[in-house]
Design a protein around this motif. Structure first.
Motif, PDB file in Angstrom:
ATOM      1  N   GLY A 145       0.710  -1.211  -0.030  1.00  0.00           N
ATOM      2  CA  GLY A 145      -0.083   0.062  -0.050  1.00  0.00           C
ATOM      3  C   GLY A 145       0.931   1.400  -0.022  1.00  0.00           C
ATOM      4  N   HIS A 146       2.236   1.052   0.087  1.00  0.00           N
ATOM      5  CA  HIS A 146       2.893   2.235   0.220  1.00  0.00           C
ATOM      6  C   HIS A 146       4.107   1.946  -0.574  1.00  0.00           C
ATOM      7  N   ARG A 147       4.903   1.033  -0.662  1.00  0.00           N
ATOM      8  CA  ARG A 147       5.756   0.615  -1.498  1.00  0.00           C
ATOM      9  C   ARG A 147       5.872  -0.990  -2.243  1.00  0.00           C
ATOM     10  N   GLY A 148       6.220  -1.222  -3.434  1.00  0.00           N
ATOM     11  CA  GLY A 148       6.496  -2.144  -3.842  1.00  0.00           C
ATOM     12  C   GLY A 148       7.803  -2.949  -3.605  1.00  0.00           C
ATOM     13  N   TRP A 149       7.829  -4.352  -3.386  1.00  0.00           N
ATOM     14  CA  TRP A 149       9.089  -4.954  -3.268  1.00  0.00           C
ATOM     15  C   TRP A 149       9.338  -6.021  -4.183  1.00  0.00           C
ATOM     16  N   MET A 150      10.496  -6.414  -4.730  1.00  0.00           N
ATOM     17  CA  MET A 150      10.835  -7.266  -5.671  1.00  0.00           C
ATOM     18  C   MET A 150      11.981  -8.198  -5.007  1.00  0.00           C
ATOM     19  N   ASN A 151      11.707  -9.629  -4.960  1.00  0.00           N
ATOM     20  CA  ASN A 151      12.782 -10.484  -4.383  1.00  0.00           C
ATOM     21  C   ASN A 151      12.753 -11.478  -5.213  1.00  0.00           C
ATOM     22  N   TYR A 152      14.109 -12.412  -4.969  1.00  0.00           N
ATOM     23  CA  TYR A 152      14.464 -13.602  -5.818  1.00  0.00           C
ATOM     24  C   TYR A 152      14.065 -13.480  -7.086  1.00  0.00           C
ATOM     25  N   LEU A 153      14.597 -12.378  -7.762  1.00  0.00           N
ATOM     26  CA  LEU A 153      14.808 -12.392  -9.167  1.00  0.00           C
ATOM     27  C   LEU A 153      16.037 -13.320  -9.600  1.00  0.00           C
ATOM     28  N   ALA A 154      15.728 -14.184 -10.635  1.00  0.00           N
ATOM     29  CA  ALA A 154      16.671 -15.068 -10.983  1.00  0.00           C
ATOM     30  C   ALA A 154      16.503 -15.533 -12.508  1.00  0.00           C
ATOM     31  N   ALA A 155      17.613 -15.624 -13.026  1.00  0.00           N
ATOM     32  CA  ALA A 155      17.317 -16.429 -14.411  1.00  0.00           C
ATOM     33  C   ALA A 155      18.347 -17.710 -14.622  1.00  0.00           C
ATOM     34  N   ALA A 156      17.984 -18.722 -15.216  1.00  0.00           N
ATOM     35  CA  ALA A 156      18.806 -19.832 -15.285  1.00  0.00           C
ATOM     36  C   ALA A 156      20.323 -19.244 -16.016  1.00  0.00           C
ATOM     37  N   ASP A 157      21.118 -20.071 -15.620  1.00  0.00           N
ATOM     38  CA  ASP A 157      22.640 -19.710 -16.463  1.00  0.00           C
ATOM     39  C   ASP A 157      22.482 -19.642 -17.918  1.00  0.00           C
ATOM     40  N   ASP A 158      21.735 -20.952 -18.421  1.00  0.00           N
ATOM     41  CA  ASP A 158      21.633 -20.892 -19.929  1.00  0.00           C
ATOM     42  C   ASP A 158      20.767 -19.826 -20.476  1.00  0.00           C
ATOM     43  N   ARG A 172      14.981  -9.184 -17.497  1.00  0.00           N
ATOM     44  CA  ARG A 172      14.326  -7.655 -18.027  1.00  0.00           C
ATOM     45  C   ARG A 172      12.837  -7.968 -18.059  1.00  0.00           C
ATOM     46  N   ALA A 173      12.400  -9.022 -18.695  1.00  0.00           N
ATOM     47  CA  ALA A 173      10.968  -9.506 -19.001  1.00  0.00           C
ATOM     48  C   ALA A 173      10.324  -9.574 -17.724  1.00  0.00           C
ATOM     49  N   LEU A 174      10.994 -10.197 -16.784  1.00  0.00           N
ATOM     50  CA  LEU A 174      10.349 -10.561 -15.347  1.00  0.00           C
ATOM     51  C   LEU A 174      10.115  -9.292 -14.533  1.00  0.00           C
ATOM     52  N   VAL A 175      11.170  -8.429 -14.437  1.00  0.00           N
ATOM     53  CA  VAL A 175      10.796  -7.073 -13.953  1.00  0.00           C
ATOM     54  C   VAL A 175      10.089  -6.232 -14.584  1.00  0.00           C
ATOM     55  N   ALA A 176       9.978  -6.269 -15.771  1.00  0.00           N
ATOM     56  CA  ALA A 176       8.750  -5.344 -16.608  1.00  0.00           C
ATOM     57  C   ALA A 176       7.507  -5.984 -16.248  1.00  0.00           C
ATOM     58  N   HIS A 177       7.226  -7.177 -15.933  1.00  0.00           N
ATOM     59  CA  HIS A 177       6.325  -7.929 -15.571  1.00  0.00           C
ATOM     60  C   HIS A 177       5.556  -7.431 -14.399  1.00  0.00           C
ATOM     61  N   VAL A 178       6.589  -7.562 -13.274  1.00  0.00           N
ATOM     62  CA  VAL A 178       6.076  -7.267 -12.100  1.00  0.00           C
ATOM     63  C   VAL A 178       5.841  -5.886 -11.823  1.00  0.00           C
ATOM     64  N   GLU A 179       6.687  -4.864 -12.625  1.00  0.00           N
ATOM     65  CA  GLU A 179       6.466  -3.577 -12.216  1.00  0.00           C
ATOM     66  C   GLU A 179       4.960  -3.175 -12.756  1.00  0.00           C
ATOM     67  N   ALA A 180       4.576  -3.795 -14.210  1.00  0.00           N
ATOM     68  CA  ALA A 180       3.196  -3.650 -14.665  1.00  0.00           C
ATOM     69  C   ALA A 180       2.409  -3.843 -13.561  1.00  0.00           C
ATOM     70  N   ALA A 181       2.330  -5.139 -13.063  1.00  0.00           N
ATOM     71  CA  ALA A 181       1.358  -5.673 -12.155  1.00  0.00           C
ATOM     72  C   ALA A 181       1.378  -4.593 -10.849  1.00  0.00           C
ATOM     73  N   LEU A 182       2.388  -4.063 -10.364  1.00  0.00           N
ATOM     74  CA  LEU A 182       2.489  -3.480  -9.234  1.00  0.00           C
ATOM     75  C   LEU A 182       1.810  -2.080  -9.727  1.00  0.00           C
ATOM     76  N   LEU A 183       2.163  -1.516 -10.705  1.00  0.00           N
ATOM     77  CA  LEU A 183       1.641   0.014 -11.247  1.00  0.00           C
ATOM     78  C   LEU A 183      -0.004  -0.102 -11.413  1.00  0.00           C
ATOM     79  N   ALA A 184      -0.457  -1.294 -11.826  1.00  0.00           N
ATOM     80  CA  ALA A 184      -1.784  -1.623 -11.944  1.00  0.00           C
ATOM     81  C   ALA A 184      -2.449  -1.452 -10.525  1.00  0.00           C
ATOM     82  N   LEU A 185      -1.869  -1.984  -9.402  1.00  0.00           N
ATOM     83  CA  LEU A 185      -2.200  -1.898  -8.059  1.00  0.00           C
ATOM     84  C   LEU A 185      -2.245  -0.392  -7.572  1.00  0.00           C
ATOM     85  N   GLY A 186      -1.485   0.409  -8.303  1.00  0.00           N
ATOM     86  CA  GLY A 186      -1.359   1.930  -7.702  1.00  0.00           C
ATOM     87  C   GLY A 186      -0.232   2.023  -6.911  1.00  0.00           C
ATOM     88  N   CYS A 187       0.697   1.021  -7.224  1.00  0.00           N
ATOM     89  CA  CYS A 187       2.182   1.239  -6.563  1.00  0.00           C
ATOM     90  C   CYS A 187       3.203   2.337  -7.096  1.00  0.00           C
TER      91      CYS A 187
END
Length: 139
Positions: free
Chosen positions: A65-78, A86-101
């Motif tokens: 309700g005040h800030r969004g947080w991101m944790n455990y961002l990981a991509a496989a070595d290969d 980058r795609a995962l970050v963009a996905h959660v940023e959009a989801a957080l923005l949709a919540l008014g974050c």
């Protein structure tokens, strides 16, 4: 690559991904972290999968309700360098923005300069703050 909500059958693959990326620590039980996340805003826990449904990335996000947080961002070595993170970050940023974050925060270990560079490339900046923590439940 497809980004979809985490499913319980993804658990072991996600934990292996986190371990390979050096995200796990002895004092955090990843099974408990997953169970806790599934109890609160599970829609903000997503994975990236390849055409064979192999988990190649993950991220947890949350909004208090005040800030969004991101944790455990990981991509496989290969899959590194292919835009998975980058795609995962963009996905959660959009989801957080949709919540008014209005702002998303994350923590990176100060010794992990490669990850700091990754986030800076995506527009994140050092907030020049001190991160404090207190364990309420010992795992």
């Amino acid at each position: 690559m497809q980004i979809r909500p985490f499913r319980p059958e993804d658990t072991e693959a996600v934990i292996a991904l986190w371990q390979d990326a050096g995200l796990t620590r002895p004092w955090n039980d990843p099974h408990k972290d997953i169970a806790r996340k599934l109890a609160v805003q599970p829609e903000l826990f997503v994975v990236a999968v390849d055409e064979d449904e192999r988990v190649i990335g993950s991220v947890m996000a949350g909004y208090d309700g005040h800030r969004g947080w991101m944790n455990y961002l990981a991509a496989a070595d290969d899959a590194r360098g292919l835009g998975v993170g980058r795609a995962l970050v963009a996905h959660v940023e959009a989801a957080l923005l949709a919540l008014g974050c209005p702002k998303v925060n994350l923590q990176v270990r100060s010794t992990n300069s490669g990850v700091v560079d990754f986030y800076e490339h995506l527009g994140y900046r050092n907030d020049d703050t001190v991160s404090l923590g207190k364990r309420l439940i010992e795992d």
